[in-house]
Design a protein around this motif. Structure first.
Motif, PDB file in Angstrom:
ATOM      1  N   ASP A   1       0.732  -0.802  -0.002  1.00 16.81           N
ATOM      2  CA  ASP A   1       0.036   0.340   0.224  1.00 16.81           C
ATOM      3  C   ASP A   1       0.696   1.461  -0.367  1.00 16.81           C
ATOM      4  O   ASP A   1       0.229   2.074  -0.739  1.00 16.81           O
ATOM      5  N   ARG A   2       2.526   1.251   0.933  1.00 19.50           N
ATOM      6  CA  ARG A   2       3.107   2.354   0.851  1.00 19.50           C
ATOM      7  C   ARG A   2       3.472   2.816  -0.462  1.00 19.50           C
ATOM      8  O   ARG A   2       3.879   3.583  -0.685  1.00 19.50           O
ATOM      9  N   LEU A   3       3.596   0.592  -1.288  1.00 20.00           N
ATOM     10  CA  LEU A   3       4.510   1.720  -2.824  1.00 20.00           C
ATOM     11  C   LEU A   3       3.724   2.561  -3.224  1.00 20.00           C
ATOM     12  O   LEU A   3       4.239   3.213  -3.870  1.00 20.00           O
ATOM     13  N   ALA A   4       2.578   1.078  -3.646  1.00 21.44           N
ATOM     14  CA  ALA A   4       1.552   2.434  -4.610  1.00 21.44           C
ATOM     15  C   ALA A   4       1.104   3.154  -4.130  1.00 21.44           C
ATOM     16  O   ALA A   4       1.296   4.104  -5.323  1.00 21.44           O
ATOM     17  N   GLN A   5       1.626   4.200  -3.075  1.00 20.07           N
ATOM     18  CA  GLN A   5       0.585   5.744  -2.596  1.00 20.07           C
ATOM     19  C   GLN A   5       2.310   6.554  -3.170  1.00 20.07           C
ATOM     20  O   GLN A   5       2.244   7.692  -3.784  1.00 20.07           O
ATOM     21  N   LEU A   6       2.718   6.033  -2.741  1.00 19.78           N
ATOM     22  CA  LEU A   6       4.348   6.184  -3.324  1.00 19.78           C
ATOM     23  C   LEU A   6       4.423   6.353  -4.967  1.00 19.78           C
ATOM     24  O   LEU A   6       5.010   8.013  -5.943  1.00 19.78           O
ATOM     25  N   ARG A   7       3.739   5.454  -5.493  1.00 23.28           N
ATOM     26  CA  ARG A   7       4.090   5.552  -7.180  1.00 23.28           C
ATOM     27  C   ARG A   7       2.839   7.171  -7.580  1.00 23.28           C
ATOM     28  O   ARG A   7       2.879   7.650  -8.596  1.00 23.28           O
ATOM     29  N   ALA A   8       1.742   6.788  -6.599  1.00 20.05           N
ATOM     30  CA  ALA A   8       0.338   7.758  -6.871  1.00 20.05           C
ATOM     31  C   ALA A   8       1.006   9.533  -6.925  1.00 20.05           C
ATOM     32  O   ALA A   8       1.268   9.364  -8.287  1.00 20.05           O
ATOM     33  N   ASP A   9       2.241   9.390  -5.959  1.00 14.73           N
ATOM     34  CA  ASP A   9       2.614  10.398  -5.606  1.00 14.73           C
ATOM     35  C   ASP A   9       3.775  10.890  -6.591  1.00 14.73           C
ATOM     36  O   ASP A   9       3.808  12.228  -7.345  1.00 14.73           O
ATOM     37  N   ARG A  10       4.908  10.164  -6.979  1.00 18.24           N
ATOM     38  CA  ARG A  10       5.528  10.343  -8.477  1.00 18.24           C
ATOM     39  C   ARG A  10       3.931  10.392  -9.822  1.00 18.24           C
ATOM     40  O   ARG A  10       4.801  11.595  -9.845  1.00 18.24           O
TER      41      ARG A  10
END
Length: 391
Positions: free
Chosen positions: A188-197
């Protein structure tokens, strides 16, 4: 640039941690599989020993029955022997009384006695054989009982081993569940980081596009000022040529930036589809898909507002700029309430449709913007205002 480097480092660290967690999950799953195989093997051994124990119990009961029969026969033989001895004693006493009177009877009695003695010897031999058989059966019974105790002890040990393996399996399952939960949190954290990127990249591209449009507009204004001046000096002509070259460079950069933006938007779907789930290889969850659809719808609204402004500028300045452009027709944007009523496959289809619509809108806007930059760069300042309003 520093924030991008930190973001890239965070993404790399999250990816490495995710990989480590995947290896741990795989290791725990292999351990669970081996433990389950060992439990199955021990259960099979236990079943065989229980069958063997049952067979030996049947054998023991049979031997006990035979031993009871032998004891009954032995008691019967002893009783008959005592009876025969009594009868022989009585016959001998009668023979002695009648020895003088009946010699023939005496000889007959002697013959009977010899027969009785032979019979007694036969009975004694049968008794000895019966005793030997009984002793052998008692020994066999003792051995069977010892084997039974050994089997029972082995069964108890196997039961304890199975209990231990079950406890170990439960502990491993609990640890696996904890690791899976931690891995899900990392995903979930990685998905959030991808969305932020993705959001940051789009913002950076918008800023670059706005800056390039502003620079092109500034160059056009300077060129117009120099061309309107009555000076025909060589320096003025050279300045105009230099400004046009700089403007062309900015236009080329704007084209490249537009292509980069289109490529990013096309790559986002594959990245989200392939990166949404790490452990099970499935697509994004329904909630994630709804969030992605909401972002696409917001982007589509901004693109439509931006295109409407560009079309209005073209109609005001030069209608020929719109000639030859494809007509942009998109389906009505559904509300989030209606989207929540769709099943998973329908949500995926809706996402792909929005992706295609947004790509078509972006291509239309970029083509129209390129025509404006080529034919009427003087209105680029108003295009920058449209970008700011759409953002």
């Amino acid at each position: 640039a520093k924030e991008s480097a930190e973001q890239a480092a965070a993404n790399k660290e999250a990816a490495e941690k995710s990989g480590m967690l995947e290896d741990q999950v795989k290791q725990y799953r292999d351990e669970v599989s081996r433990s389950q195989q060992e439990v199955d093997r021990l259960l099979e051994i236990l079943k065989e020993m229980e069958n063997e124990k049952h067979e030996k119990d049947l054998r023991i009961r049979e031997l006990e029955r035979q031993m009871r029969d032998s004891n009954k026969k032995l008691a019967s033989i002893k009783h008959r022997e005592q009876t025969e001895k009594k009868k022989n004693a009585q016959l001998l006493e009668e023979a002695r009384k009648h020895a003088d009177d009946q010699s023939e009877s005496s000889q007959q009695m002697q013959s009977i006695m010899r027969h009785k003695e032979e019979r007694i010897e036969e009975l004694e031999e049968a008794l000895r054989q019966s005793v030997n058989i009984t002793a052998e059966r008692e020994m066999l019974l003792a051995q069977t009982q010892a084997g039974k105790q050994t089997v029972e002890k082995q069964v108890e040990e196997l039961s304890q081993e199975i209990d231990r393996m079950k406890k170990h399996l439960q502990a491993t399952n609990a640890k696996l569940a904890s690791t899976s939960l931690s891995l899900q949190e990392k995903e979930d954290r990685l998905a959030q980081l991808r969305a932020d990127r993705k959001k940051q990249l789009l913002e950076v591209m918008d800023m670059k596009q706005e800056a390039l449009l502003a620079a092109i507009s500034e160059k056009d204004a300077n060129i117009a000022l120099l061309e309107l001046s009555s000076s025909k000096k060589k320096k003025t002509i050279d300045d105009v040529a230099a400004l046009k070259r700089e403007k062309d460079q900015f236009v080329q950069q704007l084209k490249q930036q537009t292509q980069n933006r289109m490529k990013l938007m096309h790559d986002n779907f594959d990245e989200e589809m392939n990166g949404s789930s790490v452990t099970d290889g499935q697509g994004p969850s329904p909630d994630q898909l709804l969030g992605m659809l909401e972002d696409l719808q917001e982007g589509q609204r901004k693109l439509k507002a931006y295109i409407d402004h560009l079309v209005a500028l073209c109609l005001e300045k030069d209608k020929t700029l719109l000639e030859g452009l494809p007509r942009t027709q998109q389906d009505e944007i559904r509300s989030m309430e209606k989207l929540k009523e769709l099943d998973y496959n329908e949500l995926l289809e809706e996402y792909r449709r929005h992706e295609e619509d947004n790509a078509s809108l972006q291509l239309y806007a970029d083509t129209l913007l390129q025509r404006i930059a080529d034919h009427h760069p003087d209105i680029l300042e108003r295009v920058v205002m449209a970008l700011e309003g759409a953002g």
